[in-house]
Every structure is written in structure tokens, then in C-alpha cells.
Design an enzyme around this catalytic site. Structure first.
Site, mmCIF file in Angstrom:
data_model
loop_
_atom_site.group_PDB
_atom_site.id
_atom_site.type_symbol
_atom_site.label_atom_id
_atom_site.label_comp_id
_atom_site.label_asym_id
_atom_site.label_seq_id
_atom_site.Cartn_x
_atom_site.Cartn_y
_atom_site.Cartn_z
ATOM 1 N N ASP A 12 0.863 -1.180 0.000
ATOM 2 C CA ASP A 12 0.000 0.000 0.000
ATOM 3 C C ASP A 12 0.908 1.243 0.000
ATOM 4 O OD1 ASP A 12 0.827 0.393 2.611
ATOM 5 O OD2 ASP A 12 -1.166 0.191 3.501
ATOM 6 N N HIS A 13 0.310 2.405 0.230
ATOM 7 C CA HIS A 13 1.049 3.670 0.159
ATOM 8 C C HIS A 13 2.164 3.781 1.198
ATOM 9 C CE1 HIS A 13 -2.364 3.869 2.880
ATOM 10 N NE2 HIS A 13 -1.591 4.631 3.641
ATOM 11 N N CYS A 69 2.807 -3.555 3.920
ATOM 12 C CA CYS A 69 1.981 -2.421 4.325
ATOM 13 C C CYS A 69 2.623 -1.860 5.585
ATOM 14 C CB CYS A 69 0.512 -2.812 4.492
ATOM 15 S SG CYS A 69 0.151 -3.984 5.810
ATOM 16 N N THR A 71 2.201 -2.459 8.816
ATOM 17 C CA THR A 71 2.568 -3.538 9.744
ATOM 18 C C THR A 71 2.865 -4.855 9.039
ATOM 19 O OG1 THR A 71 0.256 -4.185 9.943
ATOM 20 C CG2 THR A 71 1.095 -2.575 11.562
ATOM 21 N N GLY A 72 2.420 -4.992 7.815
ATOM 22 C CA GLY A 72 2.459 -6.272 7.118
ATOM 23 C C GLY A 72 1.240 -7.128 7.401
ATOM 24 N N GLY A 74 -2.242 -6.442 7.669
ATOM 25 C CA GLY A 74 -3.467 -6.352 6.877
ATOM 26 C C GLY A 74 -3.304 -6.940 5.489
ATOM 27 N N HIS A 102 9.179 -25.040 6.972
ATOM 28 C CA HIS A 102 8.119 -25.823 7.606
ATOM 29 C C HIS A 102 6.739 -25.587 7.000
ATOM 30 C CE1 HIS A 102 10.288 -26.822 11.661
ATOM 31 N NE2 HIS A 102 11.016 -27.109 10.601
ATOM 32 N N ASN A 103 6.473 -24.385 6.535
ATOM 33 C CA ASN A 103 5.120 -24.027 6.085
ATOM 34 C C ASN A 103 5.009 -23.898 4.571
ATOM 35 O OD1 ASN A 103 5.615 -21.830 8.743
ATOM 36 N ND2 ASN A 103 4.350 -23.674 8.957
ATOM 37 N N ARG A 113 6.557 0.018 8.597
ATOM 38 C CA ARG A 113 6.624 0.903 9.760
ATOM 39 C C ARG A 113 7.173 0.161 10.980
ATOM 40 N NH1 ARG A 113 0.617 3.451 8.530
ATOM 41 N NH2 ARG A 113 1.300 4.948 6.937
ATOM 42 N N ARG A 136 7.708 -34.618 7.279
ATOM 43 C CA ARG A 136 6.571 -34.521 8.198
ATOM 44 C C ARG A 136 5.800 -33.220 8.034
ATOM 45 N NH1 ARG A 136 10.956 -32.816 11.137
ATOM 46 N NH2 ARG A 136 10.649 -31.061 12.570
ATOM 47 N N HIS A 137 6.446 -32.237 7.391
ATOM 48 C CA HIS A 137 5.778 -30.940 7.229
ATOM 49 C C HIS A 137 4.774 -30.953 6.075
ATOM 50 C CE1 HIS A 137 8.531 -29.407 10.174
ATOM 51 N NE2 HIS A 137 9.552 -29.844 9.459
ATOM 52 N N ARG A 140 1.129 -31.512 7.016
ATOM 53 C CA ARG A 140 0.631 -30.369 7.794
ATOM 54 C C ARG A 140 0.268 -29.205 6.856
ATOM 55 N NH1 ARG A 140 5.476 -31.013 12.314
ATOM 56 N NH2 ARG A 140 4.747 -33.047 13.064
HETATM 57 C C1 RB5 Z 1 -2.352 2.152 6.574
HETATM 58 O O1 RB5 Z 1 -2.401 3.300 7.349
HETATM 59 C C2 RB5 Z 1 -2.168 0.932 7.470
HETATM 60 O O2 RB5 Z 1 -3.352 0.634 8.114
HETATM 61 C C3 RB5 Z 1 -1.713 -0.246 6.635
HETATM 62 O O3 RB5 Z 1 -0.521 0.082 5.994
HETATM 63 C C4 RB5 Z 1 -1.415 -1.537 7.376
HETATM 64 O O4 RB5 Z 1 -0.582 -1.328 8.463
HETATM 65 C C5 RB5 Z 1 -2.583 -2.360 7.705
HETATM 66 O O5 RB5 Z 1 -2.474 -3.510 8.157
#
Ligand code: RB5
Length: 149
Positions: A12-13, A69, A71-72, A74, A102-103, A113, A136-137, A140
């Protein structure tokens, strides 16, 4: 490296600059970076970008996906709604290695961020160089996929 050497990147942005650094990095490693944007900084919802990248991986067009994004979290949630996608958020190299070993993850999500550029590139390296261990993985992972119905 596998026959399909294409990696789709999307964000995203909040993560455009880091995404572009990662795209250049994977190109330098010999992968083809399929950067599907966005290219301009306007606010844009992460689900559509997670989905778009996931569809490239699910279709077989790209071997791996790297999505970002703030946090990664969403964008990972959105990608994992696409059938055939196994995506984890990683903020450390151990997890990045383990989601391959494993996955059998085919996508990784990063929080622009949360982590800096140096760690992000190390995480990408760990993800791209770790093979799936199988054994074994494998059953799963099949159980995860079976949850898709
Ligand atoms: C955007 O502000 C923020 O919500 C998005 O980048 C992300 O962190 C969502 O999971």
C-alpha cells in the site's frame, strides 16, 4: 533457484520506498521483480494490493510474492484469502526461514513501519534461500490447504 524466477511485489502507500528497494535487491540476486505498484503515494487500501499480488502467485505467474503495508498484517490477511496462498508476516530472519522450511510459504509480508531496510533485506534473503523441508511438514501444509474447502 526454481524455473520460475519471477517475484511479484506489491504494497500500500505506506511501503512504496521499501518495496522499491526490495525489488532492486531481488533483481540483483537474479530474480525478475514484477513490481505491480502502486507507484504514486496516494492513500490506497492494502487489501486490493494483497489480493493482486496473491493472484499472480496462485496462478503460477510468479513463484513468490513479497507484500508490504505499515505492519504487514493487513496485506497478509488479504493475501491469505486467495486460494493456494500461504503468507506470513516476518520481522525476523528465523521466522522468514521457517515459513519456507516448515510451512512452504509462497508469500511473505513485511511491515514498513516496523522494520528498517537492512533487516527487511536480510529477511527477504532468508525467505528466498530456504527450501521447503517436506517430510513430516508436507501433510501439515496439506491440512492448511484443505481448510480452503
Ligand atoms: C495504513 O495506514 C495501514 O493501516 C496499513 O498500511 C497496514 O498497516 C494495515 O495492516
Amino acid at each position: 533457484m526454481t524455473a520460475n524466477n519471477r517475484i511479484v511485489l506489491s504494497s500500500d502507500h505506506s511501503a512504496i520506498a521499501l518495496r522499491q528497494v526490495i525489488a532492486a535487491h531481488v533483481e540483483a540476486l537474479g530474480w525478475v521483480a514484477v513490481d505491480i505498484g502502486p507507484m504514486t503515494p496516494e492513500s490506497t487500501p492494502y487489501p486490493q494490493h494483497g489480493e493482486a499480488a496473491a493472484r499472480r502467485v496462485a496462478s503460477g505467474d510468479c513463484r513468490f510474492g513479497i507484500i508490504l503495508c505499515g505492519t504487514g498484517q493487513g496485506i497478509m490477511m488479504a493475501a491469505n484469502k486467495v486460494r493456494g496462498i500461504r503468507c506470513g508476516v516476518c520481522g525476523d530472519t528465523f521466522s522468514a526461514r521457517m515459513i519456507r522450511q516448515h510451512n512452504d510459504a509462497n508469500m511473505i509480508a513485511l511491515g514498513a513501519r516496523v522494520i528498517g531496510e537492512g533487516l527487511a533485506l536480510d529477511i527477504v534473503d532468508a525467505f528466498l534461500t530456504a527450501p521447503f523441508d517436506g517430510g513430516r511438514h508436507a501433510p501439515r501444509v496439506a491440512m492448511i490447504d484443505a481448510l480452503e474447502g
